[in-house]
Design a protein around this motif. Sequence first.
Motif, PDB file in Angstrom:
ATOM      1  N   ARG A   1       0.837  -1.210   0.000  1.00  0.00           N
ATOM      2  CA  ARG A   1       0.000   0.000   0.000  1.00  0.00           C
ATOM      3  C   ARG A   1       0.867   1.253   0.000  1.00  0.00           C
TER       4      ARG A   1
ATOM      5  N   TYR B   1       1.162   3.784  -3.169  1.00  0.00           N
ATOM      6  CA  TYR B   1       0.696   5.162  -2.982  1.00  0.00           C
ATOM      7  C   TYR B   1       1.749   6.176  -3.420  1.00  0.00           C
TER       8      TYR B   1
ATOM      9  N   SER C   1       4.155  12.965   1.081  1.00  0.00           N
ATOM     10  CA  SER C   1       3.009  13.029   0.184  1.00  0.00           C
ATOM     11  C   SER C   1       3.013  14.340  -0.595  1.00  0.00           C
TER      12      SER C   1
ATOM     13  N   ASP D   1      -5.830   6.584  -4.002  1.00  0.00           N
ATOM     14  CA  ASP D   1      -5.157   5.367  -4.446  1.00  0.00           C
ATOM     15  C   ASP D   1      -3.660   5.590  -4.582  1.00  0.00           C
ATOM     16  N   THR D   2      -3.274   6.638  -5.316  1.00  0.00           N
ATOM     17  CA  THR D   2      -1.855   6.951  -5.498  1.00  0.00           C
ATOM     18  C   THR D   2      -1.646   8.450  -5.524  1.00  0.00           C
TER      19      THR D   2
END
Length: 394
Positions: free
Chosen positions: A130, A134, A170, A378-379
């Motif tokens: 995951r 991501y 992120s 999701d990504t």
Amino acid sequence: MDIDKLLEDIFNDDVSLDLKALFEEKIVEYGVTKTRALKLLNVDKDVFEDIINGTAKQPNLIHVVKIAEFLEINVDDFIQMVLKNQNTENIASIDRARKVRFLMKNFDVKALTKLGFFDNTDDIDELVERVLHYFGYDSIRQFEEELVTPLYSRTKRQFSDKMKDFWVRSAYQTFRLIDNTNGYDRERLKDVIVNMKPYSQDVKNGLYTVCRALYNVGVTVIFQNYLTTTHVRGATFIINNKPCVVLTDNQKKYPTIWFTLLHELHHVLFDYDAIKTNSYHLSDDEDLFLIEEKANSFARDYFMPRANFDYIKTYIKNDYMVEQFAKENEIHKSLVYSFYTWYQQELYNKNYYAAFKEYYPDYKPAIAKLNPITWDEDTVREASEKIKAVFEIN
């Protein structure tokens, strides 16, 4: 020891050594029998055979070191040779330990599960997949080699640090993938800032319009949902020599988003070189390296300087007067109430933070067109493509 390299070498057929043959050579060289050698080493014959054959389920480290020393082999190299003879179940357990270390070191799994980023599972392979999916990495090694160096570093990292790291990574990946092609123009940024105040009056489209204008002068602004325990209101990055700003909804208030945007733009204007040296700056972080009050004062003076507060405080309970005052100053009236609350606390130690809530609009429509990043995405790549499309609409 590099576990990734160790595991790669285990499956590399080119790396091979007959440990039994090497042992036989050594006892001939030393002029002793196998029995005598093992007795001197204080290693049981069966234990020795299990280690050499790779059948020992949990080889004793002391025995491994003693045998490596006897054979004049580097301990790390000997461990690799021993592991090469291990069964697939034992090797898989090593790989699992590496993945557990990776997750525990870098992520607050419990908090991210609660946020919906992880499914409620204890399957290590699924959790690692995951994360890699991501962020867009093929392996743990690639992830760790491309990490952004954090501004804060402690001997023991707290869970909040892990959440900050996750938030930063992120944002960093998002900016890298958006890759704003517009050159950064500081003078044009000044022009945008001078003219952006009236857009705060348009709750639905104002922030979106301003962010598109900023994108065109080389400043990329994105919105990421607030992460619990991070205490981060916003952040400024310098990526490929271009300023990038992240906003959050940590207070879930419309005026705070505008205040944060001006705060970060102050860092872009006046702290560019310092941020570039450190890769990024987290506003409201407990480990600040920039003077936050300058940025706060810049944002306050832009929207509502002290003189304006001194005027409106007499009429603050008169909705019509506040409405007219806001229009004259080209700001949404919720900013008037927000800054009034702050000045009362700062100057007179009076708490008005529970007051005027009915005048604060829902902030969600303001950020909707910016495609805010949530933690069930999701990504990062998919999120970045949606954001980029918004900014590059003709």
